[in-house]
Design a protein around this motif. Structure first.
Motif, PDB file in Angstrom:
ATOM      1  N   MET A 141      35.882  27.405  40.554  1.00 10.42           N
ATOM      2  CA  MET A 141      36.427  28.199  40.291  1.00 10.42           C
ATOM      3  C   MET A 141      35.809  30.482  40.284  1.00 10.42           C
ATOM      4  SD  MET A 141      39.626  29.152  37.145  1.00 10.42           S
ATOM      5  CE  MET A 141      40.508  27.948  38.260  1.00 10.42           C
ATOM      6  N   THR A 142      36.661  31.116  40.955  1.00 13.03           N
ATOM      7  CA  THR A 142      36.498  32.331  40.706  1.00 13.03           C
ATOM      8  C   THR A 142      36.850  33.269  40.107  1.00 13.03           C
ATOM      9  OG1 THR A 142      33.830  32.121  41.615  1.00 13.03           O
ATOM     10  CG2 THR A 142      34.632  34.125  41.159  1.00 13.03           C
ATOM     11  N   ASP A 143      37.249  33.831  38.989  1.00 12.21           N
ATOM     12  CA  ASP A 143      38.038  34.925  38.165  1.00 12.21           C
ATOM     13  C   ASP A 143      37.319  36.080  38.661  1.00 12.21           C
ATOM     14  OD1 ASP A 143      39.316  35.829  36.868  1.00 12.21           O
ATOM     15  OD2 ASP A 143      39.413  35.020  35.142  1.00 12.21           O
ATOM     16  N   PHE A 144      38.393  37.071  38.953  1.00 14.39           N
ATOM     17  CA  PHE A 144      37.285  38.361  39.613  1.00 14.39           C
ATOM     18  C   PHE A 144      38.452  39.161  39.379  1.00 14.39           C
ATOM     19  CE2 PHE A 144      36.713  42.099  42.202  1.00 14.39           C
ATOM     20  CZ  PHE A 144      35.661  42.332  42.411  1.00 14.39           C
ATOM     21  N   THR A 145      38.250  40.567  38.783  1.00 18.20           N
ATOM     22  CA  THR A 145      39.353  41.304  38.504  1.00 18.20           C
ATOM     23  C   THR A 145      38.625  42.587  39.194  1.00 18.20           C
ATOM     24  OG1 THR A 145      40.325  40.461  36.485  1.00 18.20           O
ATOM     25  CG2 THR A 145      40.706  42.775  36.645  1.00 18.20           C
ATOM     26  N   PRO A 146      39.544  43.271  39.997  1.00 14.12           N
ATOM     27  CA  PRO A 146      39.566  44.997  40.479  1.00 14.12           C
ATOM     28  C   PRO A 146      39.369  46.297  39.677  1.00 14.12           C
ATOM     29  CG  PRO A 146      40.584  44.242  41.671  1.00 14.12           C
ATOM     30  CD  PRO A 146      40.205  42.828  40.736  1.00 14.12           C
ATOM     31  N   ALA A 147      38.348  46.313  39.468  1.00 12.83           N
ATOM     32  CA  ALA A 147      38.819  47.992  38.296  1.00 12.83           C
ATOM     33  C   ALA A 147      39.250  48.508  38.962  1.00 12.83           C
ATOM     34  CB  ALA A 147      36.764  48.528  38.786  1.00 12.83           C
ATOM     35  N   THR A 148      40.067  49.394  37.971  1.00 14.56           N
ATOM     36  CA  THR A 148      41.265  50.277  38.213  1.00 14.56           C
ATOM     37  C   THR A 148      40.821  51.643  38.155  1.00 14.56           C
ATOM     38  OG1 THR A 148      42.401  48.609  36.982  1.00 14.56           O
ATOM     39  CG2 THR A 148      43.416  50.968  36.929  1.00 14.56           C
ATOM     40  N   ARG A 149      41.240  52.866  38.934  1.00 11.84           N
ATOM     41  CA  ARG A 149      40.914  53.783  39.324  1.00 11.84           C
ATOM     42  C   ARG A 149      41.627  54.664  39.692  1.00 11.84           C
ATOM     43  NH1 ARG A 149      35.900  54.478  43.290  1.00 11.84           N
ATOM     44  NH2 ARG A 149      37.728  54.088  44.788  1.00 11.84           N
ATOM     45  N   PRO A 150      41.929  55.610  39.195  1.00 10.31           N
ATOM     46  CA  PRO A 150      43.354  56.585  39.168  1.00 10.31           C
ATOM     47  C   PRO A 150      43.473  57.265  40.964  1.00 10.31           C
ATOM     48  CG  PRO A 150      41.353  58.749  38.352  1.00 10.31           C
ATOM     49  CD  PRO A 150      40.890  56.640  38.311  1.00 10.31           C
ATOM     50  N   HIS A 151      44.651  56.850  40.692  1.00 13.93           N
ATOM     51  CA  HIS A 151      45.101  57.350  42.823  1.00 13.93           C
ATOM     52  C   HIS A 151      46.526  58.485  42.298  1.00 13.93           C
ATOM     53  CE1 HIS A 151      45.591  56.294  46.506  1.00 13.93           C
ATOM     54  NE2 HIS A 151      46.689  56.392  46.450  1.00 13.93           N
ATOM     55  N   ARG A 163      46.219  35.079  43.737  1.00 10.82           N
ATOM     56  CA  ARG A 163      47.364  35.199  42.575  1.00 10.82           C
ATOM     57  C   ARG A 163      48.426  35.521  43.373  1.00 10.82           C
ATOM     58  NH1 ARG A 163      44.456  39.159  38.623  1.00 10.82           N
ATOM     59  NH2 ARG A 163      45.018  40.923  39.295  1.00 10.82           N
ATOM     60  N   PRO A 164      49.331  35.752  42.682  1.00 16.92           N
ATOM     61  CA  PRO A 164      51.037  35.938  43.859  1.00 16.92           C
ATOM     62  C   PRO A 164      50.460  37.617  44.152  1.00 16.92           C
ATOM     63  CG  PRO A 164      51.451  34.422  42.088  1.00 16.92           C
ATOM     64  CD  PRO A 164      49.819  34.988  41.708  1.00 16.92           C
ATOM     65  N   ASP A 165      50.602  38.333  42.999  1.00 14.49           N
ATOM     66  CA  ASP A 165      50.683  40.065  43.608  1.00 14.49           C
ATOM     67  C   ASP A 165      49.511  40.181  44.650  1.00 14.49           C
ATOM     68  OD1 ASP A 165      48.491  39.259  41.441  1.00 14.49           O
ATOM     69  OD2 ASP A 165      48.394  41.434  40.840  1.00 14.49           O
ATOM     70  N   LYS A 179      46.303  31.565  50.509  1.00 12.38           N
ATOM     71  CA  LYS A 179      46.726  30.069  49.886  1.00 12.38           C
ATOM     72  C   LYS A 179      47.576  30.941  48.645  1.00 12.38           C
ATOM     73  CE  LYS A 179      48.153  26.020  47.191  1.00 12.38           C
ATOM     74  NZ  LYS A 179      47.470  25.026  47.123  1.00 12.38           N
ATOM     75  N   GLU A 180      48.994  31.119  48.862  1.00 12.24           N
ATOM     76  CA  GLU A 180      49.870  31.692  47.713  1.00 12.24           C
ATOM     77  C   GLU A 180      49.178  30.580  46.208  1.00 12.24           C
ATOM     78  OE1 GLU A 180      53.797  34.613  45.911  1.00 12.24           O
ATOM     79  OE2 GLU A 180      52.625  34.391  48.381  1.00 12.24           O
ATOM     80  N   ALA A 181      48.404  31.397  45.094  1.00 10.53           N
ATOM     81  CA  ALA A 181      48.863  30.317  44.353  1.00 10.53           C
ATOM     82  C   ALA A 181      50.024  30.285  43.345  1.00 10.53           C
ATOM     83  CB  ALA A 181      48.284  31.169  42.859  1.00 10.53           C
ATOM     84  N   GLY A 182      50.468  29.146  42.470  1.00 10.97           N
ATOM     85  CA  GLY A 182      51.767  28.876  42.040  1.00 10.97           C
ATOM     86  C   GLY A 182      52.417  29.368  40.877  1.00 10.97           C
ATOM     87  N   THR A 183      51.453  30.257  40.396  1.00 12.68           N
ATOM     88  CA  THR A 183      51.565  31.282  38.554  1.00 12.68           C
ATOM     89  C   THR A 183      50.966  32.476  38.759  1.00 12.68           C
ATOM     90  OG1 THR A 183      50.593  30.283  35.937  1.00 12.68           O
ATOM     91  CG2 THR A 183      50.058  29.749  37.998  1.00 12.68           C
ATOM     92  N   ARG A 184      51.210  33.221  37.895  1.00  7.03           N
ATOM     93  CA  ARG A 184      50.775  35.064  37.610  1.00  7.03           C
ATOM     94  C   ARG A 184      49.576  34.323  37.110  1.00  7.03           C
ATOM     95  NH1 ARG A 184      54.115  38.807  39.880  1.00  7.03           N
ATOM     96  NH2 ARG A 184      52.759  39.991  38.161  1.00  7.03           N
ATOM     97  N   GLY A 185      49.286  33.929  36.397  1.00 12.11           N
ATOM     98  CA  GLY A 185      48.305  33.295  35.469  1.00 12.11           C
ATOM     99  C   GLY A 185      46.987  33.049  35.845  1.00 12.11           C
ATOM    100  N   ALA A 186      47.055  32.778  37.860  1.00  9.89           N
ATOM    101  CA  ALA A 186      45.818  32.070  38.285  1.00  9.89           C
ATOM    102  C   ALA A 186      44.877  33.546  38.104  1.00  9.89           C
ATOM    103  CB  ALA A 186      46.089  31.244  39.487  1.00  9.89           C
ATOM    104  N   PRO A 187      43.520  33.412  38.574  1.00  5.06           N
ATOM    105  CA  PRO A 187      42.856  34.180  39.032  1.00  5.06           C
ATOM    106  C   PRO A 187      42.666  34.724  40.034  1.00  5.06           C
ATOM    107  CG  PRO A 187      41.483  31.721  38.888  1.00  5.06           C
ATOM    108  CD  PRO A 187      42.353  31.470  38.574  1.00  5.06           C
ATOM    109  N   LEU A 188      42.539  35.627  40.623  1.00  2.86           N
ATOM    110  CA  LEU A 188      42.505  36.765  41.364  1.00  2.86           C
ATOM    111  C   LEU A 188      42.226  35.235  42.547  1.00  2.86           C
ATOM    112  CD1 LEU A 188      42.759  39.799  42.382  1.00  2.86           C
ATOM    113  CD2 LEU A 188      40.794  40.294  42.083  1.00  2.86           C
TER     114      LEU A 188
END
Length: 356
Positions: free
Chosen positions: A1-11, A64-66, A102-111
């Motif tokens: 399993m790999t959990d990865f959260t991209p950085a957020t930058r202003p847009h 992750r769903p989003d 594939k889309e995960a079934g829960t919003r708490g899943a890793p990216l």
């Protein structure tokens, strides 16, 4: 399993859209995770006569769903891009792989999470974009009342005017009149600036490794050219095809010759998934679809580049730059050494005060 959260930058005054950060930061991480999964799958030695009997292996990337909804409109193209990557990696072991999203079934899943689908299980359901929210109710329309028709003044009888005591206006007798010359017409609109003629044979595209070693070069023979890695798909085949560049999209760049203030240069459009870097400028990828190329509306995915500037594709290269053959001819050979040195000694004033 790999959990990865991209950085957020202003847009544009807010957070960067998830799709942009996902394509720029998460896609390279997904490719690395897919490669690790293939290496683990082949860590156990298999006799050569059995390797060719192994079936096509499916690697499932669960999002992750989003994130899944963000890439839903381009899920098929993204699966094809990732499948090309794992096919090249699997060829090291004489194995065939493909990728399914594939889309995960829960919003708490890793990216994202990479897994190998066991043999015999059905294919994962394709990602489908969620229906848009219903439109807001239309505002209630109030009944409109027609405005009364304005009263028109009566038409005067023939030979009379509407204003009593006012006769017809007379021409100014002191006005200068020139017989035979018509009234001046409106000034014509300025003509559009002429399109610069492209000097064929003048420019080349150099491909370099990260250490600056030149790997290959291509002549730029047209006003507009595309750059990408080699492919057999005619709908995605570029004019200039790079070899040994798996991180480059099949159609990564479009080069359009445009002069600015008399200086030669090119507007570089980023058509692929990975961002490109020119100096301190970062240009996100437009992820152009296959088929006929239409660069209209891709202004935010482009930048003007002068010959000699380095264009780094993705986070690890390669680096490409445009070479101007005409400018190279003007450079002096040998770095300017071997010239004649002239020393000018000013004359001595005989009336000046002498010290010492």
């Amino acid at each position: 399993m790999t959990d990865f959260t991209p950085a957020t930058r202003p847009h544009d005054g807010g957070d960067e859209p998830l799709l942009d950060s996902f394509l720029r930061e998460a896609i390279p991480e997904i490719k690395l995770s897919l490669g690790d999964a293939i290496d683990r799958d082949n860590s156990r030695a298999i006799p050569d006569k059995y390797v060719k009997m192994l079936p096509l292996t499916t690697l499932v990337v669960t999002l992750r769903p989003d994130a899944a909804q963000a890439v839903a409109v381009m899920a098929a193209e993204l699966e094809e891009e990732l499948t090309d990557s794992v096919m090249r990696h699997g060829s090291l072991y004489d194995r065939d792989y493909r990728v399914r999203l594939k889309e995960a079934g829960t919003r708490g899943a890793p990216l994202f999470r990479v897994s190998i689908q066991p043999a015999g299980q059905p294919e994962p359901e394709p990602i489908v974009a969620a229906p848009p929210p219903p439109p807001p109710p239309a505002p209630r329309e109030e009944p409109t009342v027609a405005a009364p028709e304005p009263r028109r003044p009566p038409t005067p009888p023939a030979g009379e005017t509407l204003f009593a005591g006012r006769g017809p206006e007379l021409m100014d007798p002191d006005a200068t009149r020139v017989e035979g010359i018509a009234a001046p017409s409106a000034p014509a609109a300025p003509a559009a600036p002429p399109v610069s003629d492209f000097p064929a044979g003048r420019f080349e595209l150099l491909v370099e490794d990260e250490d600056g070693t030149e790997r290959e070069r291509f002549p730029i023979s047209r006003h507009q050219s595309t750059v990408g890695r080699q492919t057999d798909n005619p709908d995605l085949r570029s004019d200039l095809q790079l070899t040994g560049s798996p991180n480059v999209s099949r159609r990564q760049l479009a080069l359009v010759y445009v002069e600015r203030e008399g200086r030669p240069g090119f507007v570089v459009y980023n058509l692929g998934l990975n961002a490109i870097h020119v100096g301190d400028r970062e240009v996100s990828g437009a992820n152009a679809r296959q088929g006929a190329l239409d660069i209209a509306g891709m202004g935010e995915h482009s930048t003007w580049v002068a010959p000699g500037e380095a264009i780094r594709i993705g986070g690890h290269g390669p680096v490409v730059r445009i070479r101007d053959g005409k400018a190279a001819e003007k450079e002096p050979e040998g770095g300017g050494g071997g010239g004649l040195e002239i020393n000018v000694v000013p004359p001595v004033d005989p009336d000046a005060t002498q010290f010492g």
